[in-house]
Design a protein around this motif. Structure first.
Motif, mmCIF file in Angstrom:
data_model
loop_
_atom_site.group_PDB
_atom_site.id
_atom_site.type_symbol
_atom_site.label_atom_id
_atom_site.label_comp_id
_atom_site.label_asym_id
_atom_site.label_seq_id
_atom_site.Cartn_x
_atom_site.Cartn_y
_atom_site.Cartn_z
ATOM 1 N N UNK A 1 0.104 6.497 -4.076
ATOM 2 C CA UNK A 1 1.493 6.926 -4.018
ATOM 3 C C UNK A 1 2.172 6.634 -2.693
ATOM 4 N N UNK A 2 1.454 6.020 -1.761
ATOM 5 C CA UNK A 2 2.054 5.642 -0.482
ATOM 6 C C UNK A 2 2.123 6.760 0.538
ATOM 7 N N UNK B 1 -2.486 11.533 -6.783
ATOM 8 C CA UNK B 1 -2.359 12.966 -6.508
ATOM 9 C C UNK B 1 -2.299 13.807 -7.779
ATOM 10 N N UNK B 2 -2.086 13.180 -8.927
ATOM 11 C CA UNK B 2 -2.098 13.915 -10.183
ATOM 12 C C UNK B 2 -3.485 14.090 -10.768
ATOM 13 N N UNK C 1 2.980 -0.128 -9.529
ATOM 14 C CA UNK C 1 4.365 -0.225 -9.051
ATOM 15 C C UNK C 1 4.578 0.689 -7.858
ATOM 16 N N UNK C 2 5.365 0.248 -6.883
ATOM 17 C CA UNK C 2 5.637 1.080 -5.716
ATOM 18 C C UNK C 2 6.481 2.287 -6.120
ATOM 19 N N UNK C 3 6.332 3.410 -5.415
ATOM 20 C CA UNK C 3 7.112 4.604 -5.752
ATOM 21 C C UNK C 3 8.609 4.354 -5.683
ATOM 22 N N UNK D 1 6.614 -1.745 3.663
ATOM 23 C CA UNK D 1 6.645 -2.915 2.786
ATOM 24 C C UNK D 1 5.524 -2.783 1.760
ATOM 25 N N UNK D 2 5.834 -3.007 0.495
ATOM 26 C CA UNK D 2 4.833 -2.906 -0.570
ATOM 27 C C UNK D 2 4.400 -4.298 -1.013
#
Length: 346
Positions: free
Chosen positions: A69-70, A26-27, A97-99, A107-108
């Motif tokens: 970003x999930x 999103x960035x 890495x998960x947020x 679950x990541x």
């Protein structure tokens, strides 16, 4: 000087690669789940249809491949209706890495699960799977090499597997405009990656959503300069494999569809259509708010106007609405998308 495919892979997924270090999509670029709630609502509707077709099992999966970003996984978890909420298992798959802040129940994982009964969605994942970058030189396709500053050189001719893929899916239909060199991206790694994901679906639906082109586009010369591009902080930039930016190329979804049919056994129905058509089938329709609402409920009018604008963006045929939806229905007794909106893949 590295082969472009290897340089691309290191730039995105190496030890300090763009995605491996945790850059959030999103960035840098705008995807459908970031536009507003309508996309996630449509995915929940599709999940509910899949669940119904499966007979409302004790457990149903939703898998978000290339979760970034999930955002989509979290929205699906939060918006699942009561008939699904206690049975759905939501899995977000990404190398990053998960947020830090996660919705309970998501679950990541770094790799897709090997057994799925439910719905898999890969939104703008395949375009970030590195693949060979090629140039037509001396009557032969050759791989392109690149250094960390983006300077290119022509390398060896392609191997037999890539040559066979090009012969079927990117044949030379014309000469490039203005005497420019013909370029291409061979989709062999995307075909393998997507086939592996679909192979894990024991029953349900797998969907790949992406920038795409078809054989007719390649024959007509619409992509004769290739589609490799970079994105950084919302702008399209030069594709330089230094780890500073996203690198992407459009996906030959028709080739992915054929690879799945060749590599996945069992009953399988496949459709290649557009996001605009699928969202309409799933009930995503633009409705402009009444001007009178602004006087009686100004905040409600603002919310409705924002939603209408979001739906317009999601369904615009020149933008997100033109994205390809490659849909595989696996071992389902009934269709989950309206047949009238389907474009079969042969």
């Amino acid at each position: 000087m590295l082969d472009w495919e290897l340089a691309w892979s290191r730039a995105l997924y190496g030890p300090n690669g763009f995605f491996a270090r945790g850059e959030r999509p999103d960035g840098h670029f705008r995807t459908s789940p970031l536009v507003g709630p309508a996309f996630a609502e449509a995915v929940v509707t599709l999940l509910d249809r899949v669940d119904h077709a499966l007979g409302r099992p004790a457990r149903v999966d939703f898998v978000d491949v290339g979760a970034g970003g999930g955002e989509l996984a979290e929205e699906v978890r939060e918006r699942a209706p009561s008939r699904l909420a206690d049975r759905v298992v939501v899995t977000a798959v990404d190398v990053a890495p998960s947020p830090a802040c996660r919705v309970p129940g998501v679950v990541w994982r770094s790799t897709p699960p090997r057994r799925v009964v439910g719905l898999v969605v890969a939104n703008e994942w395949l375009d970030a799977v590195p693949c060979p970058v090629l140039v037509r030189r001396g009557g032969r396709w050759r791989r392109v090499g690149v250094d960390s500053a983006g300077r290119e050189a022509v390398l060896d001719p392609v191997d037999a597997a890539v040559r066979a893929w090009l012969g079927r899916w990117w044949p030379i239909g014309r000469r490039a405009r203005g005497g420019a060199e013909l370029r291409a991206e061979a989709g062999t790694p995307r075909d393998r990656a997507w086939t592996s994901v679909v192979r894990g679906v024991r029953a349900g639906v797998a969907v790949a959503v992406d920038y795409h082109h078809r054989l007719a586009d390649r024959l007509a010369g619409r992509v004769d300069a290739g589609t490799l591009a970079g994105y950084l902080r919302g702008r399209r930039v030069a594709p330089i494999p230094d780890g500073s930016r996203d690198l992407t190329a459009h996906v030959a979804l028709d080739a992915c569809a054929a690879a799945v049919h060749a590599g996945v056994g069992g009953p399988l129905r496949t459709t290649l259509t557009t996001q605009r058509r699928v969202l309409a089938d799933l009930g995503v329709v633009r409705a402009a708010p009444s001007p009178s609402l602004a006087a009686t409920d100004p905040f409600g009018w603002l919310d409705a106007a924002a939603r209408s604008g979001g739906v317009a963006e999601l369904t615009s045929p020149e933008g997100l609405g033109g994205f390809g939806w490659l849909v595989h229905e696996v071992a389902l007794p009934v269709r989950v998308l309206a047949s009238g909106d389907r474009s079969p893949v042969h």
